[in-house]
Design an enzyme around this catalytic site. Structure first.
Site, PDB file in Angstrom:
ATOM      1  N   GLU A 161       0.833  -1.149  -0.023  1.00 17.79           N
ATOM      2  CA  GLU A 161      -0.074  -0.001   0.066  1.00 17.79           C
ATOM      3  C   GLU A 161       0.868   1.165   0.096  1.00 17.79           C
ATOM      4  O   GLU A 161       0.777   2.366   0.761  1.00 17.79           O
ATOM      5  CB  GLU A 161      -1.066   0.041   1.135  1.00 17.79           C
ATOM      6  CG  GLU A 161      -2.086  -1.236   1.103  1.00 17.79           C
ATOM      7  CD  GLU A 161      -3.012  -1.092   2.207  1.00 17.79           C
ATOM      8  OE1 GLU A 161      -4.064  -1.788   2.209  1.00 17.79           O
ATOM      9  OE2 GLU A 161      -2.529  -0.379   3.433  1.00 17.79           O
ATOM     10  N   GLU A 320      -6.185  -7.966  -0.489  1.00 13.81           N
ATOM     11  CA  GLU A 320      -7.000  -7.766   0.821  1.00 13.81           C
ATOM     12  C   GLU A 320      -8.382  -7.256   0.430  1.00 13.81           C
ATOM     13  O   GLU A 320      -8.619  -6.476  -0.018  1.00 13.81           O
ATOM     14  CB  GLU A 320      -6.175  -6.465   1.426  1.00 13.81           C
ATOM     15  CG  GLU A 320      -4.756  -6.943   2.090  1.00 13.81           C
ATOM     16  CD  GLU A 320      -3.993  -5.819   2.900  1.00 13.81           C
ATOM     17  OE1 GLU A 320      -5.038  -4.995   3.640  1.00 13.81           O
ATOM     18  OE2 GLU A 320      -2.886  -5.605   2.859  1.00 13.81           O
TER      19      GLU A 320
END
Length: 700
Positions: A161, A320
């Site tokens: 991320e 995710e």
């Protein structure tokens, strides 16, 4: 434009390497090794076939600057691989060890106030720090040397991320890098002065050594918007450069395994210009967390529609999502019965070939201890784990049916998304600070679903010329080149819908002149056959003033509550589809003024929706002007989201209720290969009942 990397998908440890990937982040270093065997037993029970490993493990791998510890990682990779579970191995650089920060505090970023950002969270490092990059690339090379030939490691997971905590860095390293970035972009300081409009407030620069980053200057509302926009672009580019440096360090040693990094795309976040990032990965990955409330499924599909476009129609990877509640939102709602499976299958319905969660086992400590996981705190005898096992079984069946590798069928409508327009709508120098380009994309997406027609979501900078309809919801920023693309598209027979705050500024945040929307030096106005003079901005803050205006004509009863364009109709063939009407319109001197128009342009038509509308009113507009589906008898109509994936051998249809009520479908073709909370209907073959949070998948 860069050359896009060749698509490459990670292999599983199956006989042919294929199948839908299923698993999640695994953090064995949070647990004693006595637990590892039980983890793997339960993973096999659930059908897990892949895990992402070592994402936050730098300190465990390199406990001190001169000591390396790979033993634990060797052991867990070996255990997983022998159990048939592939490893997506991270570069481990998302968090640096504390010894590095202690030895080199200069790697820490700074906030806009000049305060040093302290260590202790994720990404507490400056991407422009040459010292940090040296240590990070050393880690990458060490991992590649040790695991590049390991047959159980089938993909590389770079960082994690990117930009989550260091999207904007105001350090001296960043200042030096920003000055070089500006020099590369503009070439001369005169060009930079012109782009930023520095004659306003006497901010002209004499050289690139006078370039500043937009640190706090006493107020946020008067920052030079051109400077701030370029700083956003720079932040995107510096992190992308860091990702590429990590990737290339591994690729020099281990070039034959695919690389990815997890994007963060949902309609509440899209911090990077992922249209650029998608060029630099071998397969596209995303972290998506559901939006609470009645838009739950619609928001998921909207975000996934952008992911499918970023992947250029190739399968993509859910890196995710959550089994149930998270712990980082103001309101952390759990998932209801069926939503774990339904959400996961919805991602598959939108083109995903990998379903992964954060994380495998719920943490017993730390800031995400109350983040849901595949294996909850309460253990395996739980509703969540049983649903995880059920999902694993369904995904195995879909793999056996040949789902993996099939691609999502495109719509004939594209809603255009621009990361730069999303950044621009956050500026505090606009007529309203309540704009949200991404939320407007979501509202238009939902309107098409309500009208029985699914749209695609496509980056503005991509090629959308093959679509029949394109919609631009508050695409605030349009360059002359993009405006010309719109004009050519419409002239060739396309239909274009221009939203109320679209085409007001160019790529340098300069206002287009001559009237609104002025993009392309007036070309957009010519296409629309209208000319705006002012914006009428509403809000409950103005006590005693009307805070909403009704529409009349073809949109009688519709209401606008934020932004109205005060326009004159100038095209000889421009058709007024709706006007502002009623007492409030009269009070604001808009009564009878055109609110929605249609203008023929070449072989096509250009619509102007000159005010904000809610989803219900946008749906009315879509049904009246743009819908090509079969209406209420179409199985896609309103209550059901229907998508199609195709391979060389089969067509897969996905049907899922969008609301809380069960739906009955009829005339459905194909063999049912998944009836999750679904059953045969009362009307014989081709009839099905799908209950709340259910899914029907058929194969033709």
């Amino acid at each position: 434009m860069t050359t896009r990397r060749t698509f490459s998908w990670p292999r599983l440890l199956t006989r042919n390497g294929g199948g839908i990937a299923f698993g999640g982040d695994y953090n064995p270093d949070q647990w004693s090794e006595e637990i590892w065997d039980d983890d793997i037993r339960l993973m096999k029970q659930a059908g897990v076939n892949t895990v992402a490993l070592a994402i936050f493990s730098w300190d465990r791998i390199q406990p001190t600057e001169d000591r390396w510890n790979f033993g634990w990682l060797d052991r867990i990779i070996d255990k997983l691989g022998k159990a048939g579970i592939a490893v997506d191995l991270a570069s481990a650089t998302a968090t640096a060890p504390l010894w590095l920060y202690e030895s080199h505090p200069e790697v820490l970023p700074r906030d806009k106030y000049g305060h040093q950002v302290n260590a202790g969270s994720r990404q507490s490092w400056s991407p422009t720090s040459p010292v940090f990059k040296t240590y990070a690339l050393t880690m990458c090379r060490k991992l590649a040397e040790r695991y590049g030939d390991n047959p159980y490691v089938t993909a590389w997971h770079m960082g994690n991320e990117y930009g989550w905590n260091n999207r904007e860095d105001y350090s001296d390293n960043a200042l030096a890098a920003f000055r070089k970035w500006c020099e590369r972009k503009y070439g001369t300081v005169d060009a930079l002065n012109a782009a930023w409009g520095t004659t306003f407030w006497g901010q002209e620069m004499n050289g690139f050594d006078e370039v500043l980053i937009p640190r706090f200057m006493g107020t946020d509302s008067m920052v030079n918007p051109g400077q701030k926009l370029d700083f956003e672009r720079f932040g995107n580019d510096m992190l992308l450069d860091f990702y590429k440096a990590e990737r290339d360090a591994i690729a020099e040693i281990c070039p034959d395994k695919p690389f990815t990094t997890n994007f963060m795309v949902s309609t509440d976040q899209c911090c990077m210009d992922y249209a650029d990032w998608a060029e630099e990965v071998d397969f596209v990955s995303n972290d998506h967390y559901f939006h609470e409330g009645e838009s739950h499924l619609d928001e998921l599909a909207c975000s996934d529609a952008l992911m499918d476009s970023l992947a250029l129609g190739k399968p993509w990877y859910v890196m995710e999502h959550s089994t149930s509640a998270v712990q980082w939102k103001p309101l952390n709602i759990r998932k209801r019965k069926g939503e774990i499976v339904r959400d996961s299958l919805a991602h598959v319905a939108m083109g995903a070939d990998a379903i992964n969660f954060f994380q495998w086992r719920a943490s017993a400590f730390g800031s995400e201890a109350f983040h849901s996981a595949m294996l909850p705190h309460a253990g395996e005898d739980t509703r969540v784990f049983r649903q995880v096992c059920e999902l694993g079984s369904v995904l195995k069946d879909l793999s056996a049916a040949g789902m993996q590798g099939s691609t999502l069928e495109r719509s004939d409508t594209a809603i255009l998304f621009s990361a730069e327009s999303e950044w621009a709508t956050r500026s505090e120098t606009l007529p309203s600070m309540k704009l949200s380009h991404w939320h407007d994309v979501r509202d238009w997406y939902r309107a098409f679903l309500d009208a029985g027609q699914r749209a695609d979501v496509v980056p503005l900078k991509y090629d959308w010329s093959a679509y029949s309809v394109v919609v631009l919801p508050s695409v605030l920023m349009l360059s002359a080149a993009d405006t010309q693309r719109l004009a050519d598209f419409t002239a060739a027979g396309g239909q274009v819908v221009i939203g109320y705050a679209t085409g007001l500024i160019d790529e340098h945040f300069h206002t287009w002149l001559g009237g609104y929307p002025g993009a392309g030096n007036g070309l957009l106005r010519k296409m629309l056959g209208i000319r705006g003079e002012e914006f009428n901005i509403l809000g409950c803050e103005a006590e005693g003033e009307p805070c909403e205006i009704e529409l009349g004509g073809g949109m009688d009863g519709a209401v606008t509550r934020l932004w109205q364009n005060d326009v004159n109709v100038e095209g000889p063939d421009t058709e007024v589809l709706a006007t502002y009407s009623g007492k409030s319109a009269d009070e604001w001197e808009l009564d009878g003024t055109a609110a929605i128009t249609r203008n023929p342009y070449g072989a096509g038509a250009a619509y102007f929706v000159g005010c904000d509308l809610n989803v219900a009113d946008l749906t009315r507009f879509v049904r009246a002007n743009l819908t090509t589906s079969g209406g209420e008898d179409d199985p896609r109509y309103g209550d059901v989201l229907h998508t199609v994936r195709k391979s060389a051998d089969a067509t897969f249809d996905f049907y899922m209720p969008r609301g809380k009520q069960e739906v009955t479908l009829r005339g459905i073709e194909g063999e049912p290969i998944c009836q999750f909370h679904s059953e045969a209907g009362p009307e014989g073959p081709g009839s099905y009942v799908i209950h709340r949070n259910g899914m029907l998948i058929t194969r033709r």
